[in-house]
Write a protein that holds these residues in place. Structure first.
Motif, PDB file in Angstrom:
ATOM      1  N   MET A 156       0.849  -1.195   0.000  1.00  0.00           N
ATOM      2  CA  MET A 156       0.000   0.000   0.000  1.00  0.00           C
ATOM      3  C   MET A 156       0.885   1.245   0.000  1.00  0.00           C
ATOM      4  SD  MET A 156      -2.937   1.085   2.757  1.00  0.00           S
ATOM      5  CE  MET A 156      -3.853  -0.430   2.430  1.00  0.00           C
ATOM      6  N   SER A 157       0.620   2.172  -0.900  1.00  0.00           N
ATOM      7  CA  SER A 157       1.410   3.389  -1.014  1.00  0.00           C
ATOM      8  C   SER A 157       1.038   4.365   0.098  1.00  0.00           C
ATOM      9  CB  SER A 157       1.169   4.034  -2.378  1.00  0.00           C
ATOM     10  OG  SER A 157       1.881   5.238  -2.488  1.00  0.00           O
ATOM     11  N   GLU A 158       2.025   5.124   0.564  1.00  0.00           N
ATOM     12  CA  GLU A 158       1.769   6.133   1.583  1.00  0.00           C
ATOM     13  C   GLU A 158       1.969   7.514   0.987  1.00  0.00           C
ATOM     14  OE1 GLU A 158       2.844   7.166   6.235  1.00  0.00           O
ATOM     15  OE2 GLU A 158       4.288   6.035   5.030  1.00  0.00           O
ATOM     16  N   TRP A 159       1.037   8.420   1.282  1.00  0.00           N
ATOM     17  CA  TRP A 159       1.154   9.813   0.885  1.00  0.00           C
ATOM     18  C   TRP A 159       1.601  10.611   2.094  1.00  0.00           C
ATOM     19  CZ3 TRP A 159      -1.482  13.985   2.984  1.00  0.00           C
ATOM     20  CH2 TRP A 159      -1.327  15.207   2.310  1.00  0.00           C
ATOM     21  N   ILE A 160       2.654  11.413   1.933  1.00  0.00           N
ATOM     22  CA  ILE A 160       3.150  12.284   3.001  1.00  0.00           C
ATOM     23  C   ILE A 160       3.373  13.665   2.401  1.00  0.00           C
ATOM     24  CG2 ILE A 160       4.938  12.677   4.744  1.00  0.00           C
ATOM     25  CD1 ILE A 160       5.597   9.705   4.605  1.00  0.00           C
ATOM     26  N   ASN A 161       2.891  14.689   3.078  1.00  0.00           N
ATOM     27  CA  ASN A 161       3.101  16.026   2.522  1.00  0.00           C
ATOM     28  C   ASN A 161       4.527  16.507   2.792  1.00  0.00           C
ATOM     29  OD1 ASN A 161       2.883  16.717   5.253  1.00  0.00           O
ATOM     30  ND2 ASN A 161       1.474  18.408   4.911  1.00  0.00           N
ATOM     31  N   TRP A 162       4.895  17.613   2.135  1.00  0.00           N
ATOM     32  CA  TRP A 162       6.278  18.099   2.150  1.00  0.00           C
ATOM     33  C   TRP A 162       6.787  18.357   3.557  1.00  0.00           C
ATOM     34  CZ3 TRP A 162       8.193  23.122   3.434  1.00  0.00           C
ATOM     35  CH2 TRP A 162       9.522  23.353   3.047  1.00  0.00           C
ATOM     36  N   SER A 163       5.946  18.902   4.413  1.00  0.00           N
ATOM     37  CA  SER A 163       6.385  19.255   5.763  1.00  0.00           C
ATOM     38  C   SER A 163       6.419  18.054   6.694  1.00  0.00           C
ATOM     39  CB  SER A 163       5.452  20.317   6.360  1.00  0.00           C
ATOM     40  OG  SER A 163       4.176  19.766   6.648  1.00  0.00           O
ATOM     41  N   GLY A 164       5.838  16.935   6.272  1.00  0.00           N
ATOM     42  CA  GLY A 164       5.787  15.750   7.113  1.00  0.00           C
ATOM     43  C   GLY A 164       4.700  15.782   8.159  1.00  0.00           C
ATOM     44  N   LEU A 165       3.827  16.801   8.107  1.00  0.00           N
ATOM     45  CA  LEU A 165       2.768  16.927   9.110  1.00  0.00           C
ATOM     46  C   LEU A 165       1.582  16.010   8.835  1.00  0.00           C
ATOM     47  CD1 LEU A 165       2.365  20.723   9.990  1.00  0.00           C
ATOM     48  CD2 LEU A 165       2.891  18.840  11.541  1.00  0.00           C
TER      49      LEU A 165
ATOM     50  N   ALA B 241      -1.253   9.775   4.642  1.00  0.00           N
ATOM     51  CA  ALA B 241      -2.427   8.950   4.372  1.00  0.00           C
ATOM     52  C   ALA B 241      -1.984   7.690   3.641  1.00  0.00           C
ATOM     53  CB  ALA B 241      -3.447   9.713   3.517  1.00  0.00           C
ATOM     54  N   ARG B 242      -2.796   6.648   3.751  1.00  0.00           N
ATOM     55  CA  ARG B 242      -2.522   5.398   3.045  1.00  0.00           C
ATOM     56  C   ARG B 242      -3.706   5.064   2.142  1.00  0.00           C
ATOM     57  NH1 ARG B 242       1.810   2.461   4.406  1.00  0.00           N
ATOM     58  NH2 ARG B 242       2.970   3.034   6.299  1.00  0.00           N
ATOM     59  N   PRO B 243      -3.693   5.559   0.920  1.00  0.00           N
ATOM     60  CA  PRO B 243      -4.812   5.298   0.006  1.00  0.00           C
ATOM     61  C   PRO B 243      -4.898   3.829  -0.369  1.00  0.00           C
ATOM     62  CG  PRO B 243      -2.982   6.302  -1.163  1.00  0.00           C
ATOM     63  CD  PRO B 243      -2.631   6.359   0.282  1.00  0.00           C
ATOM     64  N   THR B 244      -6.097   3.406  -0.700  1.00  0.00           N
ATOM     65  CA  THR B 244      -6.323   2.026  -1.112  1.00  0.00           C
ATOM     66  C   THR B 244      -5.874   1.787  -2.539  1.00  0.00           C
ATOM     67  OG1 THR B 244      -8.236   1.908   0.369  1.00  0.00           O
ATOM     68  CG2 THR B 244      -8.091   0.242  -1.367  1.00  0.00           C
ATOM     69  N   ARG B 245      -6.037   2.800  -3.365  1.00  0.00           N
ATOM     70  CA  ARG B 245      -5.711   2.666  -4.782  1.00  0.00           C
ATOM     71  C   ARG B 245      -4.928   3.900  -5.233  1.00  0.00           C
ATOM     72  NH1 ARG B 245     -10.808   2.191  -6.875  1.00  0.00           N
ATOM     73  NH2 ARG B 245     -10.752  -0.088  -6.944  1.00  0.00           N
ATOM     74  N   VAL B 246      -3.931   3.684  -6.098  1.00  0.00           N
ATOM     75  CA  VAL B 246      -3.123   4.775  -6.627  1.00  0.00           C
ATOM     76  C   VAL B 246      -3.096   4.686  -8.145  1.00  0.00           C
ATOM     77  CG1 VAL B 246      -0.850   5.872  -6.694  1.00  0.00           C
ATOM     78  CG2 VAL B 246      -1.675   4.831  -4.567  1.00  0.00           C
ATOM     79  N   GLU B 247      -3.398   5.803  -8.814  1.00  0.00           N
ATOM     80  CA  GLU B 247      -3.399   5.823 -10.274  1.00  0.00           C
ATOM     81  C   GLU B 247      -2.698   7.082 -10.775  1.00  0.00           C
ATOM     82  OE1 GLU B 247      -7.409   5.523 -11.626  1.00  0.00           O
ATOM     83  OE2 GLU B 247      -7.789   3.599 -10.632  1.00  0.00           O
ATOM     84  N   GLU B 248      -2.195   7.001 -11.994  1.00  0.00           N
ATOM     85  CA  GLU B 248      -1.579   8.147 -12.657  1.00  0.00           C
ATOM     86  C   GLU B 248      -2.280   8.370 -13.987  1.00  0.00           C
ATOM     87  OE1 GLU B 248       2.632   7.811 -12.973  1.00  0.00           O
ATOM     88  OE2 GLU B 248       2.930   7.530 -10.822  1.00  0.00           O
ATOM     89  N   PRO B 249      -3.412   9.069 -13.971  1.00  0.00           N
ATOM     90  CA  PRO B 249      -4.176   9.279 -15.212  1.00  0.00           C
ATOM     91  C   PRO B 249      -3.369  10.069 -16.232  1.00  0.00           C
ATOM     92  CG  PRO B 249      -4.987  10.701 -13.458  1.00  0.00           C
ATOM     93  CD  PRO B 249      -4.031   9.749 -12.823  1.00  0.00           C
ATOM     94  N   ALA B 250      -3.500   9.674 -17.494  1.00  0.00           N
ATOM     95  CA  ALA B 250      -2.763  10.336 -18.572  1.00  0.00           C
ATOM     96  C   ALA B 250      -3.621  11.354 -19.310  1.00  0.00           C
ATOM     97  CB  ALA B 250      -2.237   9.303 -19.565  1.00  0.00           C
TER      98      ALA B 250
END
Length: 434
Positions: A1-10, A13-22
């Protein structure tokens, strides 16, 4: 499962699905699936918001394949770009075309969608925020509809979606008003607190853009004025490569970062260190293409709270903030940034309907920001302050609604464009309600 972390580290989130739409069709498919499944979807940017405004709860869309300029209209003086384009890429491509945005902030890492959706702004000018420079946009609504909005087509949607904090749809393209590439001359001058504040209004009146910094626990300030020059970029006099590296890379980032690591371990030294380093500030003057003057490199990771107070209340709010900080036991290394903006007409803009002064408070990533921000936020609120949507604050829908004359209209537009709350997350539920 991919983890999303913002730049400041504050925020994370752990999304269920990750996509890169073109393309837009792929965004539509993701939204329609989320609606059918009764889940949520979020297009993230580069994570430069300090809040969880873009935190994904189920499906996370990455904008990595949605960048670049789509079209240029030199007659209308507009440029349309994919919403996942980073601001630094747009600036570079505009410059190559001999074009420029009117105004911007001092960081250019954000995507266009992220920067406009949270109200990223500069100081001074005719328009201060990126959102106010939008002439059109395309977005995918919560029902999967692709909507184009301009002054002539769906103007009501354009009015609100220029700054929609991710609640109205996934932006796919943004059309900006642009200008011929211009040169700014920057003049940076150290001043005392009294000198800077006594001449503040005159300085703002006489210059195109004014940015001021106060160094906590000292009597020292730095003022930066930016003014347009009637010359070509080839006639500009930028900093030498050596001076730019020394001032902006080494001193402002490398050395400042190292100093913060030391003072975080020995906070009792901060006040004395600030007093010494503030005395070392030196003046400089240079000129360059606008975006190169507006933007400064920022590699030291920090946390930030920023409030917009009515312009006429700004100096009083700043004085109260200084008094509260100096009366506390807190030790703060980062300067307080002071900027002013003209009023705009964007419903959720922090400058909507009033000229504003922005007061931005920062701490190093490894320092405790909570006590500092908690000390100053009540002062900002007492002056009818509005918090930057992408920066740390504790406000909720109940107390934000009275601060925005058209708050209820925005909620009605949200009901229309995202009736099933496909774009909801914890942050939006806090600041807008369910």
């Amino acid at each position: 499962m991919s983890e999303w972390i913002n730049w400041s580290g504050l925020e994370s989130a752990r999304p269920t699905r990750v996509e890169e739409p073109a393309d837009t069709a792929a965004v539509v498919a993701a939204v329609e699936r989320a609606r059918t499944e009764r889940t949520t979807v979020k297009m993230v940017g580069t994570g430069h918001s300090f809040t969880a405004v873009s935190a994904p709860e189920h499906t996370m869309l990455r904008p990595t394949r949605l960048g670049g300029i789509v079209s240029v209209d030199r007659e209308a003086m507009t440029v349309t770009a994919l919403a996942g384009t980073q601001l630094k890429v747009l600036n570079r491509e505009l410059a190559a075309l001999g074009l420029s945005l009117h105004n911007m902030g001092d960081i250019d890492e954000q995507t266009l969608a992220g920067a406009t959706s949270t109200g990223t702004h500069g100081t001074g000018g005719i328009w201060a925020s990126l959102s106010a420079q939008i002439a059109g946009l395309e977005l995918v609504t919560g029902t999967g509809e692709v909507v184009r909005a301009t002054a002539d087509e769906n103007p009501d949607i354009l009015e609100f979606a220029r700054l929609g904090i991710g609640a109205l749809g996934v932006l796919t393209t943004i059309t900006f008003r642009v200008e011929p590439l211009f040169v700014l001359e920057a003049d940076e001058t150290p001043m005392s607190w009294d000198e800077a504040l006594d001449g503040f209004d005159q300085r703002v009146a006489e210059h195109h853009h004014v940015d001021t910094y106060w160094f906590p626990h000292t009597d020292r300030m730095m003022t930066k004025t930016n003014d347009r020059l009637a010359i070509g970029v080839d006639e500009a006099e930028p900093l030498s490569r050596w001076r730019a590296w020394l001032d902006d890379e080494f001193l402002s980032n490398t050395a400042f970062g190292a100093l913060n690591h030391v003072t975080n371990r020995f906070p009792g030294s901060i006040r004395r260190v600030n007093q010494v380093t503030a005395r070392l500030l030196s003046a400089r003057t240079y000129s360059d293409a606008a975006h190169k003057v507006f933007v400064s490199p920022r590699t030291v990771v920090f946390r930030e709270m920023e409030y917009a107070v009515p312009r006429e209340a700004g100096i009083a709010a700043l004085r109260e903030a200084r008094a509260a900080l100096e009366a506390s036991s807190l030790n703060i290394t980062f300067p307080v940034e002071i900027r002013v903006t003209p009023a705009d007409d964007i419903p959720l803009s922090t400058s909507t309907g009033r000229d504003s002064m922005y007061l931005a408070f920062h701490t190093h990533r490894d320092a405790d920001h909570l006590e500092y921000f908690a000390l100053l936020e009540p002062i900002m609120r007492a002056h009818d302050g509005r918090p930057h949507w992408g920066k740390v604050h504790t406000r909720t829908a109940a107390d934000l609604a009275p601060a925005y004359p058209r708050f209820e209209e925005f909620l009605a537009m949200r009901d229309r464009l995202d009736p099933d709350r496909v774009f909801a997350n914890a942050y939006l539920r806090r600041v807008l309600g369910s």
